[in-house]
Every structure is written in C-alpha cells, then in structure tokens.
Design a protein around this motif. Structure first.
Motif, PDB file in Angstrom:
ATOM      1  N   GLY A 130      -3.709  16.659  16.875  1.00 13.24           N
ATOM      2  CA  GLY A 130      -4.217  17.057  15.559  1.00 13.24           C
ATOM      3  C   GLY A 130      -3.582  16.262  14.438  1.00 13.24           C
ATOM      4  O   GLY A 130      -4.262  15.804  13.514  1.00 13.24           O
ATOM      5  N   THR A 131      -2.267  16.076  14.509  1.00 17.60           N
ATOM      6  CA  THR A 131      -1.568  15.298  13.490  1.00 17.60           C
ATOM      7  C   THR A 131      -2.004  13.840  13.530  1.00 17.60           C
ATOM      8  O   THR A 131      -2.174  13.216  12.483  1.00 17.60           O
ATOM      9  N   LEU A 132      -2.189  13.301  14.721  1.00 15.77           N
ATOM     10  CA  LEU A 132      -2.615  11.903  14.851  1.00 15.77           C
ATOM     11  C   LEU A 132      -4.016  11.698  14.276  1.00 15.77           C
ATOM     12  O   LEU A 132      -4.259  10.717  13.571  1.00 15.77           O
ATOM     13  N   VAL A 133      -4.920  12.610  14.536  1.00 11.83           N
ATOM     14  CA  VAL A 133      -6.286  12.496  14.002  1.00 11.83           C
ATOM     15  C   VAL A 133      -6.271  12.555  12.473  1.00 11.83           C
ATOM     16  O   VAL A 133      -6.833  11.683  11.797  1.00 11.83           O
ATOM     17  N   VAL A 134      -5.609  13.565  11.923  1.00 15.21           N
ATOM     18  CA  VAL A 134      -5.553  13.703  10.467  1.00 15.21           C
ATOM     19  C   VAL A 134      -4.777  12.532   9.854  1.00 15.21           C
ATOM     20  O   VAL A 134      -5.175  11.979   8.827  1.00 15.21           O
ATOM     21  N   GLY A 135      -3.670  12.146  10.486  1.00 16.30           N
ATOM     22  CA  GLY A 135      -2.868  11.029   9.989  1.00 16.30           C
ATOM     23  C   GLY A 135      -3.631   9.718   9.997  1.00 16.30           C
ATOM     24  O   GLY A 135      -3.554   8.936   9.041  1.00 16.30           O
ATOM     25  N   THR A 136      -4.384   9.464  11.055  1.00 16.64           N
ATOM     26  CA  THR A 136      -5.180   8.246  11.130  1.00 16.64           C
ATOM     27  C   THR A 136      -6.259   8.238  10.060  1.00 16.64           C
ATOM     28  O   THR A 136      -6.520   7.204   9.439  1.00 16.64           O
ATOM     29  N   LEU A 137      -6.863   9.388   9.816  1.00 16.86           N
ATOM     30  CA  LEU A 137      -7.859   9.481   8.738  1.00 16.86           C
ATOM     31  C   LEU A 137      -7.212   9.207   7.381  1.00 16.86           C
ATOM     32  O   LEU A 137      -7.780   8.480   6.558  1.00 16.86           O
ATOM     33  N   MET A 138      -6.030   9.746   7.158  1.00 14.27           N
ATOM     34  CA  MET A 138      -5.335   9.504   5.887  1.00 14.27           C
ATOM     35  C   MET A 138      -4.906   8.051   5.764  1.00 14.27           C
ATOM     36  O   MET A 138      -4.979   7.475   4.673  1.00 14.27           O
ATOM     37  N   LEU A 139      -4.465   7.435   6.858  1.00 15.16           N
ATOM     38  CA  LEU A 139      -4.099   6.014   6.816  1.00 15.16           C
ATOM     39  C   LEU A 139      -5.316   5.164   6.475  1.00 15.16           C
ATOM     40  O   LEU A 139      -5.216   4.209   5.702  1.00 15.16           O
ATOM     41  N   THR A 140      -6.450   5.512   7.052  1.00 18.29           N
ATOM     42  CA  THR A 140      -7.669   4.759   6.777  1.00 18.29           C
ATOM     43  C   THR A 140      -8.086   4.922   5.317  1.00 18.29           C
ATOM     44  O   THR A 140      -8.502   3.962   4.678  1.00 18.29           O
ATOM     45  N   LEU A 141      -7.931   6.114   4.777  1.00 11.83           N
ATOM     46  CA  LEU A 141      -8.317   6.357   3.388  1.00 11.83           C
ATOM     47  C   LEU A 141      -7.374   5.718   2.386  1.00 11.83           C
ATOM     48  O   LEU A 141      -7.808   5.180   1.370  1.00 11.83           O
ATOM     49  N   PHE A 142      -6.059   5.758   2.651  1.00  4.96           N
ATOM     50  CA  PHE A 142      -5.082   5.381   1.639  1.00  4.96           C
ATOM     51  C   PHE A 142      -4.364   4.066   1.879  1.00  4.96           C
ATOM     52  O   PHE A 142      -3.503   3.703   1.084  1.00  4.96           O
TER      53      PHE A 142
END
Length: 169
Positions: free
Chosen positions: A152-164
């Motif tokens: 869960g953290t990896l999915v959300v973290g990867t999405l945040m890395l892609t966004l920011f």
C-alpha cells in the motif's frame, strides 16, 4: 542555492507530516493497511549533506509522527534506523555510482528508483511492526502487516513520486 535546498526540504518535511497525520493515518484499507507516506522524505532527501544531520532530521520526523499518532516511539526508531542504513541501501541499488558528485536520483532508471523506495519501505515496516507486535508467536500477522502495508505504501508512494518529481526529457 543552499537556502533553496533548506526551504525545499523543510517544506517536504512539513507537507509529508501533515499528509501522514491528517490523511493517511485515518485511512484503513481492509481494516489494517495504513500507507506511511512520510517515508518519502528519506527517498527525496539529498545525498551529499552530512549523515549526522540527516539522521537527526529523521529522528525528529519519526518523533513528530509518533506524537501525532500516539505510537510510543515506533516511527522514531524505524525512521532513524532506515536513515542509518540508507547509504548501504543506495550502494546496493545504485552501485558505487551514488558516491560521485554528479549522481542524481532523477538520472537513474525508474526500476532503480522503485527498488530503492521498496527497500526503504520494507526495512521501515519490518522494524515498525516488529516493535508494534513485539512477538514472533504472531508471525503470520506480522508478515501480513509488513507485506500488505508495504505494498500500500509503495503504490501510494510511487503515485506521489510520479506526481511530484521532475519529469525527464
């Protein structure tokens, strides 16, 4: 240039703490999965500054999350430990390249970036949940929490890395 770096890291610290405390601590996917996005601070922090300062900042990051989450000192220990092991993880993922002046995370492959983030997350969650459960008699529960919360953290973290993160050209 360095003032900009201090401002940028201070803003990341503040925004990740606020996101963790106000949003992600309140989420419970499947009743037990809470993404811990503040770990992205360990990912985004610059490579070259002094290690002792980085460990002190990570100590305060974990302590801040602990104060707002009422989790004794689990986040503090896990975050500080991962700050200590971060150079070894970087050496494992990126090789000796990360020790050179010209190294930047944005110049690495996406696979290396995700591998680095994955090792940070798995290490952090293993320490955190070992402290939280503090019993190997519940090994299945421990593994379930580590694996599912890490995913869960990896999915959300990867999405945040892609966004920011800055996009490559």
């Amino acid at each position: 240039m360095t003032n900009n770096l201090y401002l940028q890291n201070g803003l990341r610290f503040l925004l990740l703490v606020l996101a963790q405390v106000l949003i992600f601590n309140r989420l419970n996917f499947l009743g037990f999965i809470n993404p811990m996005v503040y770990i992205l601070f360990l990912y985004w922090y610059p490579i070259k500054p002094r290690r002792s300062v980085f460990m002190l900042i990570c100590f305060f990051l974990g302590l801040t999350i602990d104060v707002f989450s009422d989790t004794l000192a689990f986040h503090t220990v896990a975050c500080t430990t991962m700050a200590f092991f971060r150079p070894a993880i970087m050496r494992f993922v990126f090789g000796v390249n990360y020790e050179f002046q010209s190294f930047r995370l944005s110049n690495t492959t996406r696979v290396q970036q995700i591998a680095f983030l994955t090792f940070l997350i798995l290490g952090h969650h293993a320490i955190f949940f070992l402290l939280e459960i503090f019993s190997l008699s519940h090994l299945l529960l421990l593994l379930k929490k580590i694996v599912f919360t890490s995913v869960g953290t990896l999915v959300v973290g990867t999405l945040m890395l892609t966004l920011f993160s800055a996009e490559k050209e």
